[in-house]
Design an enzyme around this catalytic site. Sequence first.
Site, PDB file in Angstrom:
ATOM      1  N   GLU A  27      -1.341  -1.871  -3.231  1.00 46.90           N
ATOM      2  CA  GLU A  27      -2.438  -0.930  -3.523  1.00 46.90           C
ATOM      3  C   GLU A  27      -2.141   0.487  -3.019  1.00 46.90           C
ATOM      4  OE1 GLU A  27      -5.427  -0.154  -5.283  1.00 46.90           O
ATOM      5  OE2 GLU A  27      -4.844  -2.099  -6.055  1.00 46.90           O
ATOM      6  N   HIS A  29       0.759   2.121  -3.128  1.00 53.91           N
ATOM      7  CA  HIS A  29       1.496   2.764  -4.227  1.00 53.91           C
ATOM      8  C   HIS A  29       0.571   3.025  -5.414  1.00 53.91           C
ATOM      9  CE1 HIS A  29       4.827   0.370  -2.226  1.00 53.91           C
ATOM     10  NE2 HIS A  29       5.383   1.570  -2.268  1.00 53.91           N
ATOM     11  N   GLN A  53      18.526   6.250   3.680  1.00 55.78           N
ATOM     12  CA  GLN A  53      17.491   6.311   4.710  1.00 55.78           C
ATOM     13  C   GLN A  53      17.427   5.046   5.558  1.00 55.78           C
ATOM     14  OE1 GLN A  53      14.355   6.986   1.641  1.00 55.78           O
ATOM     15  NE2 GLN A  53      13.095   5.666   2.918  1.00 55.78           N
ATOM     16  N   GLY A 139       1.935   9.165   0.673  1.00 57.77           N
ATOM     17  CA  GLY A 139       0.873   8.496   1.411  1.00 57.77           C
ATOM     18  C   GLY A 139       0.818   8.968   2.859  1.00 57.77           C
TER      19      GLY A 139
HETATM   20  P1  AMP Z   1       7.636   3.363  -0.109  1.00 58.75           P
HETATM   21  O1  AMP Z   1       7.810   2.638  -1.407  1.00 58.75           O
HETATM   22  O2  AMP Z   1       7.317   2.478   1.047  1.00 58.75           O
HETATM   23  O3  AMP Z   1       8.728   4.365   0.144  1.00 58.75           O
HETATM   24  O4  AMP Z   1       6.320   4.228  -0.280  1.00 58.75           O
HETATM   25  C1  AMP Z   1       6.143   5.089  -1.381  1.00 58.75           C
HETATM   26  C2  AMP Z   1       4.956   5.961  -1.116  1.00 58.75           C
HETATM   27  O5  AMP Z   1       3.801   5.143  -0.942  1.00 58.75           O
HETATM   28  C3  AMP Z   1       5.106   6.801   0.152  1.00 58.75           C
HETATM   29  O6  AMP Z   1       4.620   8.106  -0.087  1.00 58.75           O
HETATM   30  C4  AMP Z   1       4.243   6.059   1.128  1.00 58.75           C
HETATM   31  O7  AMP Z   1       3.700   6.893   2.135  1.00 58.75           O
HETATM   32  C5  AMP Z   1       3.150   5.536   0.234  1.00 58.75           C
HETATM   33  N1  AMP Z   1       2.486   4.405   0.871  1.00 58.75           N
HETATM   34  C6  AMP Z   1       3.064   3.302   1.397  1.00 58.75           C
HETATM   35  N2  AMP Z   1       2.130   2.498   1.948  1.00 58.75           N
HETATM   36  C7  AMP Z   1       0.942   3.123   1.783  1.00 58.75           C
HETATM   37  C8  AMP Z   1      -0.408   2.802   2.144  1.00 58.75           C
HETATM   38  N3  AMP Z   1      -0.724   1.678   2.784  1.00 58.75           N
HETATM   39  N4  AMP Z   1      -1.376   3.681   1.812  1.00 58.75           N
HETATM   40  C9  AMP Z   1      -1.071   4.828   1.154  1.00 58.75           C
HETATM   41  N5  AMP Z   1       0.170   5.173   0.782  1.00 58.75           N
HETATM   42  C10 AMP Z   1       1.159   4.338   1.089  1.00 58.75           C
END
Ligand code: AMP
Length: 246
Positions: A27, A29, A53, A139
């Site tokens: 949710e 994403h 990273q 996020g």
């Molecule tokens: P990731 O796929 O983990 O690199 O995350 C992709 C984007 O989704 C990043 O900008 C994260 O900060 C955001 N994101 C991950 N988890 C959450 C969350 N629980 N609430 C809001 N945004 C999120």
Amino acid sequence: MKVVRTAAELRTDGSTGLVPTMGGFHEGHLSLFRAARAENDTVVASLFVNPAQFAPGEDLDRYPRDEERDAALAEENGVDLLFVPAAEDIYPDGFQTWVDVEELGSILEGEHRPGHFRGVATVCLKLFNLVRPDRAYFGQKDAQQVAVIKRMVRDLAVPVEIRVCPTVRDDDGLALSSRNAYLSPEEREKALALPRALAANDRSALDGLAVDYFEPADFEPRVLAAAVRVGSTRLIDNVVLEGETA
Ligand code: AMP
């Protein structure tokens, strides 16, 4: 929705919103996809598990990967183009140009994951250059990542507006994360101490867990940020301390 694997196929119409991701959609994403959908003519989500990273010994190899599931979720939540680049296109042979946000990238997460934000900043700049979005969505869950990207955008005059969306949590308070999939039921129960400790500003609630840090950080907005290890899973979270609610 179209799945595209090369930059040449990335044709967009009108204003464009980009949501950079590493997949394993939840949710959090999906909330970014919907925010981008509401504000742009074309929504691009990138799906790339960025090796740069991850440090050696981290979870690059076991990171959740399920493109079919992710594609279905992206389509249902307003994504027009799912960009799934090949590693060779992001890091061509002979690659040697890195973006290092020196100070913001070396504290907190950067101290415990040396090189992490260099990888993050570099891949985001590369994605911005390939997609040329008007807006990019991140996020608040990764508050330091937001601070690093905003700093890079200002320092290098990157023509993109950074939009930040609130942290999405499960009903029990745990911030959604692709890495939550690693947790056993017992570990998940232990992990609940993290949002509780942050909400109460009470580090002692983390007693028994391996705490990498638990401290205020002068981002905009200011947050209380923490990272803990539960078994072999590393979790980060933060709460906004003052100013606008993000
Ligand atoms: P990731 O796929 O983990 O690199 O995350 C992709 C984007 O989704 C990043 O900008 C994260 O900060 C955001 N994101 C991950 N988890 C959450 C969350 N629980 N609430 C809001 N945004 C999120």
